[in-house]
Scaffold this motif. Structure first.
Motif, PDB file in Angstrom:
ATOM      1  N   ASP A  34      45.756  53.147  34.415  1.00 22.35           N
ATOM      2  CA  ASP A  34      44.753  52.412  35.189  1.00 22.35           C
ATOM      3  C   ASP A  34      43.493  52.311  34.344  1.00 22.35           C
ATOM      4  N   THR A 133      43.876  44.849  38.990  1.00 20.35           N
ATOM      5  CA  THR A 133      43.789  45.738  40.146  1.00 20.35           C
ATOM      6  C   THR A 133      42.388  45.697  40.731  1.00 20.35           C
ATOM      7  N   GLU A 148      47.325  46.601  43.238  1.00 14.77           N
ATOM      8  CA  GLU A 148      47.624  45.588  42.228  1.00 14.77           C
ATOM      9  C   GLU A 148      47.448  44.196  42.821  1.00 14.77           C
TER      10      GLU A 148
END
Length: 232
Positions: A34, A133, A148
């Motif tokens: 991430d 995201t 997402e």
């Protein structure tokens, strides 16, 4: 049983397979990155090991989870460019950082995988899914709730992934529109028990409209038994 003096039943070998598009096995085996360019933050989440749905230790699989290896981002290596600057393609932003793989096992080396079909000798990391995201909240344990998105811009692997698009099921080159074809980063094999790789740079090219993104990467290597027990 893993071929060539390797062993079956090792926690952390996650089922992988299929000849079509991204499938459940890919999802189970992906290391999640991430990435937040604005704060130069990368959170790495390993896939599950033997508790993952569909896990079968009898399968000949070489996809590793977090109880076999760790994947870490090297502090101070995060780079984010302006649009079209610093090596970014025209109209794109380039994000890149260095990573290192550590073998957590005391009784096994990591060697070239037998499956997925490797492009040559080495340990391989390849991104099979990258999506923008957005953070929508915080979990009770303090971690972010990340969702997402599908239509807020494009993110693709950049040239810092040194390997060109490669077909990870059949082996060989790729043609436009072929599934299971991804760029990759390779690390020197064998990676000895308890050892760590040299750092390698991976990078992503994204539209300026993308604020954050999640990349899912598969890590492939076989385990070679070098001691009486394969464990930490």
């Amino acid at each position: 049983m893993f071929p060539g003096s390797q062993f079956s039943g090792r926690v952390g070998a996650v089922p992988f397979g299929g000849g079509g598009a991204v499938n459940t096995a890919f999802s189970q085996s992906g290391w999640r990155f991430d990435v937040v360019p604005a704060t130069q933050a990368v959170t790495v989440t390993p896939p599950g090991g033997s508790g993952a749905p569909g896990f079968n230790p009898g399968l000949q699989r070489s996809v590793l989870a977090g109880d076999v290896v760790s994947v870490s981002v090297i502090p101070g290596t995060f780079v984010v460019t302006g649009v079209g600057l610093g090596g970014a393609p025209p109209g794109k932003v380039l994000v890149k950082f260095d990573i290192r793989i550590t073998n957590l096992l005391t009784g096994a080396n990591l060697i070239t995988p037998t499956f997925p079909v490797p492009p040559g000798p080495g340990i391989f990391l390849f991104p099979y899914s990258i999506r923008p995201t957005v953070t929508i909240g915080v979990n009770p344990n303090g971690t972010d709730i990340v969702v997402e998105l599908l239509n807020t811009g494009q993110v693709v692997p950049g040239a810092d992934f040194d390997g060109p698009p490669y077909h990870w099921v059949t082996g060989g080159g790729c043609v436009l529109g072929t599934s299971n074809c991804y760029r990759y980063e390779s690390f020197t094999a064998p990676l000895l028990a308890g050892g760590a790789t040299a750092s390698r740079t991976i990078g992503f090219e994204l539209d300026p409209s993308v604020n954050n993104f999640r990349a899912k990467l598969v890590l492939a290597a076989d385990l070679q038994n070098v001691g009486p027990a394969a464990g930490r």
